[in-house]
Design an enzyme around this catalytic site. Structure first.
Site, short mmCIF file in Angstrom:
data_model
loop_
_atom_site.label_atom_id
_atom_site.label_comp_id
_atom_site.label_asym_id
_atom_site.label_seq_id
_atom_site.Cartn_x
_atom_site.Cartn_y
_atom_site.Cartn_z
N GLY A 36 0.78 -1.08 0.05
CA GLY A 36 0.18 0.06 -0.29
C GLY A 36 0.90 1.32 -0.03
N GLY A 37 2.19 1.05 -0.25
CA GLY A 37 3.06 2.19 -0.38
C GLY A 37 2.86 3.29 -1.17
N GLY A 42 1.18 5.31 3.24
CA GLY A 42 2.28 4.72 2.83
C GLY A 42 3.30 5.74 2.03
N TYR A 212 -15.20 -4.44 8.19
CA TYR A 212 -13.80 -3.84 7.95
C TYR A 212 -13.04 -4.21 9.27
CZ TYR A 212 -10.21 -0.28 8.36
OH TYR A 212 -9.10 0.61 8.48
N ASN A 241 -8.31 8.07 13.34
CA ASN A 241 -8.62 8.85 11.88
C ASN A 241 -7.76 9.58 11.32
OD1 ASN A 241 -11.14 8.00 13.69
ND2 ASN A 241 -12.22 8.47 11.63
C1 UD1 Z 1 -11.85 5.73 9.41
C2 UD1 Z 1 -11.08 5.18 8.13
C3 UD1 Z 1 -10.72 3.66 8.59
C4 UD1 Z 1 -9.67 3.70 9.72
C5 UD1 Z 1 -10.70 4.46 11.16
C6 UD1 Z 1 -9.75 4.68 12.03
C7 UD1 Z 1 -11.61 5.96 5.86
C8 UD1 Z 1 -12.57 5.84 4.67
N1 UD1 Z 1 -11.82 5.26 7.01
O1 UD1 Z 1 -13.09 5.22 9.57
O2 UD1 Z 1 -9.90 3.15 7.67
O3 UD1 Z 1 -9.55 2.66 10.20
O4 UD1 Z 1 -11.15 5.82 10.60
O5 UD1 Z 1 -10.39 5.60 12.98
O6 UD1 Z 1 -10.59 6.81 6.02
N2 UD1 Z 1 -19.22 11.23 8.74
C9 UD1 Z 1 -20.41 12.21 8.44
N3 UD1 Z 1 -20.43 12.30 7.02
C10 UD1 Z 1 -19.81 11.72 6.16
C11 UD1 Z 1 -18.70 10.84 6.24
C12 UD1 Z 1 -18.48 10.49 7.57
O7 UD1 Z 1 -20.82 12.69 9.09
O8 UD1 Z 1 -19.93 11.94 4.86
C13 UD1 Z 1 -19.13 10.93 10.14
C14 UD1 Z 1 -19.16 9.39 10.13
O9 UD1 Z 1 -20.70 8.94 10.63
C15 UD1 Z 1 -18.67 8.99 11.47
C16 UD1 Z 1 -17.12 9.81 11.37
O10 UD1 Z 1 -17.73 10.75 10.55
O11 UD1 Z 1 -19.05 9.41 12.74
C17 UD1 Z 1 -15.92 9.42 10.88
O12 UD1 Z 1 -16.44 8.64 9.72
P1 UD1 Z 1 -15.18 8.06 8.68
O13 UD1 Z 1 -14.42 9.20 8.20
O14 UD1 Z 1 -15.68 7.36 7.48
O15 UD1 Z 1 -14.20 7.41 9.53
P2 UD1 Z 1 -14.41 6.00 10.14
O16 UD1 Z 1 -15.52 5.03 9.84
O17 UD1 Z 1 -13.98 6.15 11.62
#
Ligand code: UD1
Length: 401
Positions: A36-37, A42, A212, A241
């Site tokens: 995934g580099g 990465g 996931y 995140n």
């Molecule tokens: C993300 C990562 C995941 C990682 C995890 C670690 C991505 C795609 N996923 O998942 O690989 O393992 O962090 O914590 O980077 N939200 C909204 N509106 C949107 C999108 C999201 O309100 O359009 C909210 C979601 O409901 C959630 C939060 O934002 O409460 C975070 O969502 P997201 O960025 O998708 O992160 P994770 O699901 O935590």
């Protein structure tokens, strides 16, 4: 496994390089494979390794959802050797694993929401991919001295909470009737009382709440188990995140900060799920890179599971506000009052262990990192924003409601 001397003569040893190998008191450059580099994290790690004199091989399938049709991302350093391939392909992996000292396994599909309808593909790429990499490694009897795998805070499910009556508690996913009633905050599993979020440490029992997250738990266990069985120090890093430059803007299942930027840049308000008061630990990619280098260099990391985050909780609504302000959005910011199945309400990192064992210190607050993010997204070619399509896809499957 035997240790091999670094390739003296090919790359001059740097006296200041803090690597795992030391010859005659001189720390030596190493050959590092990053699966995934070519991706977001990465590629940043690759830059930092190159700056320390290491050699980097990026193994990447250039997933179209992330990379489009490019044959090599423009941001990838020309010094990185890019090998295109799939982590489930042992034939391509074997010669690479025979020739490197350290492996970072980052190749994975990363969309929590998407994993809920792409179940088989997520399980194959993430779980079977990790298993294939390890199988290939033990079959080819290479010279790898350390294995580092990117896990995720999603393995915790909900974070840790404080109940006034019962102290530290670990609620499960919020029950369906509660979510249907739009009561968003988790309740004490023992008395139903209101809770206050606490930092989550590595000993919190894992309660993965998405496909996931289940695949990330599998990756953790595979790496620790096989590493221990063969005496190859393995390290599990639980990333929170991550945000920053190079995170795919065109991918509708990318991280929330980028999704919000993509929407604002295309003249649309962000879709803020729930009531926007859910929180995440937003950690800048440079801090994740710092933790990865420490995990590679420090023997104290061996066979450990370590959180890498910022240690701070940020409201999702606050992220939308900050980005809207910086990108000059004048429209209203509203919440959808709907939720994504499998989303947790709060989880942020307790960093005590990574501080104590690695000396890890996150340096970039979200308020600081957001400027760099904005500069980067503003410099990118405009993509069609596909987040509405992604949200519709989830809704059609009953996964956002
Ligand atoms: C993300 C990562 C995941 C990682 C995890 C670690 C991505 C795609 N996923 O998942 O690989 O393992 O962090 O914590 O980077 N939200 C909204 N509106 C949107 C999108 C999201 O309100 O359009 C909210 C979601 O409901 C959630 C939060 O934002 O409460 C975070 O969502 P997201 O960025 O998708 O992160 P994770 O699901 O935590």
């Amino acid at each position: 496994m035997p240790r091999r001397a670094a390739p003296v003569g090919q790359t001059p040893p740097l006296a200041t390089v803090p690597s795992g190998l030391e010859i005659d008191g001189t720390r030596m450059p190493e050959r590092v494979l990053i699966t995934g580099g070519a991706g977001f994290v990465g590629s940043h790690l690759a830059d930092a390794l190159l700056a320390r004199g290491h050699r980097v091989i990026a193994f990447d399938n250039l997933e179209p959802q992330v990379h489009g049709t490019t044959a090599r991302p423009a941001y990838l350093s020309p010094e990185v050797e890019l090998v295109r391939g799939d982590v489930r392909d042992t034939e391509v992996l074997a010669p690479l694993l025979r020739s490197v000292d350290v492996v970072f396994h980052f190749a994975a599909l990363v969309g929590v929401a998407q994993s809920m309808y792409d179940i088989r593909r997520y399980s194959e790429v993430n779980a079977l991919g990790a298993a294939t990499l390890l199988q290939t490694l033990v079959d080819c009897r290479g010279t790898v001295r350390k294995l580092i795998v990117a896990s995720s805070n999603t393995v915790y499910g909900e974070g840790a909470y404080q109940c006034p009556a019962h102290g530290r508690v670990f609620p499960g996913l919020r029950p369906e009737p509660q979510l249907a009633a739009r009561r968003w905050e988790p309740r004490c599993p023992r008395c139903g009382d209101e809770l206050t979020p606490l930092p989550t440490d590595e000993d919190k029992p894992r309660q993965p709440a998405s496909v996931y997250a289940i695949t990330k738990r599998d990756q953790e266990e595979l790496f620790l188990n096989v590493g221990q069985a063969y005496g190859i120090p393995s390290v599990v890093l639980r990333f929170f995140n991550i945000y920053g430059a190079r995170q795919a803007l065109s991918n509708p299942y990318t991280g929330v900060a980028n999704i919000f930027c993509a929407r604002l840049l295309s003249g649309q308000a962000p879709l803020i799920f729930e009531d926007g008061h859910q929180t995440r630990d937003l950690v800048h990619v440079s801090d994740i890179v710092q933790g990865c280098l420490l995990a590679m260099e420090r023997p104290e990391a061996d066979y450990q599971v370590l959180n890498l985050g910022s240690g701070q909780a940020v409201r999702i609504g606050r992220i939308a506000e900050l980005l809207a302000e910086r990108l000059g959005w004048r429209g209203p910011l509203t919440t959808t009052n709907t939720f994504r199945v499998g989303d947790v309400r709060h989880c942020y990192a307790d960093l005590s262990r990574s501080r104590a064992l690695l000396g890890y210190r996150p340096r970039v607050s979200f308020e600081q990192g957001v400027d760099e993010l904005i500069a980067w997204v503003s410099s990118q070619p405009r993509h069609e924003d596909r987040s509405a399509q992604a949200a519709a896809e989830l809704a059609a499957r009953g996964l956002a409601r």
